[in-house]
Scaffold this motif. Structure first.
Motif, short mmCIF file in Angstrom:
data_model
loop_
_atom_site.label_atom_id
_atom_site.label_comp_id
_atom_site.label_asym_id
_atom_site.label_seq_id
_atom_site.Cartn_x
_atom_site.Cartn_y
_atom_site.Cartn_z
N ILE A 135 0.84 -1.21 0.00
CA ILE A 135 0.00 0.00 0.00
C ILE A 135 0.87 1.25 0.00
CG2 ILE A 135 -1.70 1.32 1.30
CD1 ILE A 135 -2.81 -1.37 2.32
N LEU A 136 1.80 1.32 0.94
CA LEU A 136 2.64 2.52 1.03
C LEU A 136 3.61 2.62 -0.13
CD1 LEU A 136 2.31 4.61 3.27
CD2 LEU A 136 1.41 2.38 3.92
N GLY A 137 4.07 1.47 -0.64
CA GLY A 137 4.94 1.50 -1.82
C GLY A 137 4.22 2.05 -3.03
N GLY A 138 2.94 1.66 -3.20
CA GLY A 138 2.16 2.18 -4.32
C GLY A 138 1.94 3.68 -4.21
N VAL A 139 1.70 4.16 -3.01
CA VAL A 139 1.52 5.59 -2.80
C VAL A 139 2.81 6.35 -3.17
CG1 VAL A 139 1.14 7.38 -1.06
CG2 VAL A 139 -0.26 5.31 -1.04
N GLN A 140 3.95 5.80 -2.82
CA GLN A 140 5.22 6.44 -3.17
C GLN A 140 5.41 6.53 -4.68
OE1 GLN A 140 8.09 4.03 -1.02
NE2 GLN A 140 8.28 5.57 0.57
N VAL A 141 5.03 5.47 -5.40
CA VAL A 141 5.14 5.50 -6.87
C VAL A 141 4.22 6.58 -7.44
CG1 VAL A 141 4.75 4.19 -8.99
CG2 VAL A 141 5.81 3.07 -7.03
N MET A 142 2.98 6.66 -6.94
CA MET A 142 2.03 7.68 -7.41
C MET A 142 2.58 9.09 -7.19
SD MET A 142 -1.88 6.57 -6.63
CE MET A 142 -1.65 6.04 -4.93
N LEU A 143 3.18 9.33 -6.04
CA LEU A 143 3.64 10.67 -5.69
C LEU A 143 5.02 10.99 -6.27
CD1 LEU A 143 2.47 10.93 -1.97
CD2 LEU A 143 1.32 11.70 -4.05
#
Length: 593
Positions: free
Chosen positions: A389-397
């Motif tokens: 979840i947090l890894g995906g958020v980092q990619v988005m941002l």
């Protein structure tokens, strides 16, 4: 008359050179103990491979779900699991290949994924297991064909799309992990305290070594969690003696039976094509995450590696269908485990794949996985979901977001989550497209790609504007505002947009000091790899000093400040060229993206 062309100290490689050197140019992140290109000691590699097999075993739940939904016998279910193990093992090894068209070169194991769940149940109820196996092989062949087109479809997978898919994978694991963590079933009247205790012990046993970044125990959190989880389950009688005796009743060595036939149905092609597309999008997200966690200077998805990874998945599913197993997808939980342990070496794929294949011929060993207590499994799923979840958020941002991108990701996320939050909302959907609404992940991934394609129509990546140096030199808010707006619209990396804004601000200072006539015309153009500025003005060509002016010169010489701005310009842009014709001068700035 061309005056001079200045490049940064380290000239930027061409696009073709950059792509061909992708694996060589990786910068190892500080949080990795063994990166993708490194080889851990053999004993550690084997143990970490076994750890990945335990995580892959969560995917075999989906085989049981399909089998029970279509009324398959216990023997048929056991055979499907064992065949799926073989396909998963072969696919995991193929995925780690770095030569030829097959494989991405990353540790990104395969297992039975939820993407094929709805389509497989529909096929099983329509034509039995032979139709499931035949359509699984068809979906693998379809995936292999699509893999050859991925390089041309790079614009469909910007970071906000792949990042959302990765995050959604983690959110989708909530429905698998949390009920098992809490000992919850639809018929239960209250939470199971013993199950919660087992799950908490298992989770704590994984979290503690992960936080000990300097300890070798960080490499084995799942094995430690499983050991203490099984032990706690035995002590609390969550794992019964009858279940453990069942392991001893299974033969030590046997060969799985192959299916007697395969059937194909045109009516089933659409459900399985939808399932394949969902699986491919999930693979794009997983492999993008693999690229990011293995490169501290990651910029964008390498579609060449993605294409090879999807082809490996297609071969894996074709093999699974031919032998009598279910469709295969990259297993995101294993990617999360790699990040958690700091061991992403592709060499680990070999023992993981070989152990998985061997288990198919040693059913007694495989039975150890089949009796894994539900709270232990739930704790493992919750553990890896945190990183997804947090890894995906980092990619988005990693890219600037404007209103368009917010709507693309927001709408897809909302309607994707609606599948889980409002059960039965899409119950009336026609059976042919029901796989699209089978899970939050499936609906979200398709929606985000479609919305990204639709809402990008008419979006220009070229802008022409004029700036007054007399005001911009004193206050750089206008320059920064333009870069923020256009950077978010085009999806630039924030650091590149900030670097360009700083460079333009220094240029305006230079123009103001030398008295450039108004207006200064700037044409800005962007693509995923390049940011270019073509600046035209009336005045003398810019002077580019090799060294910055001294502090004494800045204090006493009025011409020193323009030279300082010019020096900063020279150091900031990746490529800087100056030309002039008559009274008109021209500057070209290039930034690698």
């Amino acid at each position: 008359m061309e005056h001079e062309i200045v490049k940064a100290a380290a000239a930027a490689p061409s696009l073709r050179e950059e792509r061909s050197a992708t694996r060589i140019a990786r910068v190892k992140p500080a949080n990795l103990t063994y990166s993708v290109d490194e080889a851990p000691p053999l004993p550690l590699t084997i143990v970490m491979g076994l750890q990945h097999v335990f995580v892959m075993s969560v995917g075999w739940i989906f085989v049981v779900v399909v089998a029970t939904s279509i009324g398959a016998s216990g023997l048929e279910t056991d055979t499907m699991i064992r065949i799926s193990m073989i396909a998963s093992g072969v696919g995991t090894i193929l995925q780690a290949r770095t030569r030829g068209p097959v494989g991405s070169g990353y540790l990104c194991p395969f297992s039975c994924g939820p993407a094929y769940l709805s389509a497989s149940i529909l096929a099983g109820k329509t034509g039995g297991l032979s139709l499931v196996f035949g359509m699984t092989s068809f979906s693998g062949a379809f995936e292999a064909v699509l893999s050859r087109l991925m390089k041309r479809l790079q614009k469909l997978f910007p970071p906000e799309v792949t990042g959302l898919v990765v995050a959604m994978v983690g959110l989708d694991l909530v429905s698998i992990g949390c009920p098992r963590f809490m000992g919850y079933t639809p018929n239960s009247q209250h939470l199971d305290v013993r199950a919660i205790l087992v799950a908490l012990v298992t989770l704590a046993a994984m979290v503690v070594p992960t936080l000990l970044t300097r300890s070798k125990l960080r490499l084995y959190p799942v094995l430690l969690g499983l050991f203490l989880g099984y032990l706690t389950a035995i002590l609390t009688r969550t794992l019964t003696s009858a279940q453990m005796r069942r392991v001893l009743d299974v033969p030590l060595l046997s060969f799985p039976r192959l299916p007697t036939g395969h059937h194909f149905s045109f009516a089933m092609t659409l459900p399985f094509m939808i399932a394949t597309v969902c699986s491919i999008l999930k693979t794009v997200g997983d492999l993008t995450f693999c690229e990011k966690i293995n490169d501290a200077q990651w910029k964008r998805t390498d579609m060449r590696e993605i294409s090879g990874g999807i082809l490996a998945g297609g071969i894996c599913s074709v093999l699974s269908g031919l032998l009598g197993g279910l469709g295969q997808s990259t297993f995101s939980s294993n990617v999360g485990l790699s990040l958690a342990t700091g061991a992403t070496s592709r060499i680990i794929a070999w023992p993981a794949g070989l152990i998985c294949i061997a288990l198919a011929f040693f059913p007694r060993l495989a039975a150890v996985f089949s009796i894994m207590p539900a709270p232990v499994m739930g704790a493992v799923v919750v553990y890896v979901a945190c990183f997804m979840i947090l890894g995906g958020v980092q990619v988005m941002l990693s890219r600037m977001l404007d209103a368009r991108r917010i709507f693309v990701t927001g709408l897809a996320l909302i309607f994707g989550l609606s599948v889980a939050i409002v059960p039965g909302l899409y119950a009336a959907v026609p059976a042919l497209i029901s796989p699209l609404f089978s899970s939050p992940l499936a609906l979200c991934t398709v929606l985000v790609v479609v919305l990204n394609l639709l809402l990008r129509l008419g979006t220009s990546k070229r802008k022409v504007f004029e700036i007054d140096p007399t005001t911009s030199a004193q206050e750089d808010s206008e320059v920064r505002r333009i870069m923020e707006v256009e950077g978010a619209t085009w999806g630039m990396r924030p650091e590149v947009a900030a670097q360009a804004a700083e460079c333009l601000h220094e240029l305006m200072i230079y123009f103001n000091k030398i008295g450039v006539a108004l207006p200064v015309r700037i044409q800005m153009q962007f693509d995923e790899f390049n940011l270019d500025f073509d600046i035209q003005y009336t005045g003398p060509p810019i002077r580019l000093p090799d060294e910055p002016p001294t502090l004494q010169a800045i204090a006493s010489d009025v011409e020193a400040m323009p030279l300082l701005s010019a020096y900063i310009l020279r150091r900031s842009a990746d490529t800087f060229s100056v030309s002039s014709q008559g009274k008109r001068s021209r500057i070209h700035l290039h930034f690698d993206h």
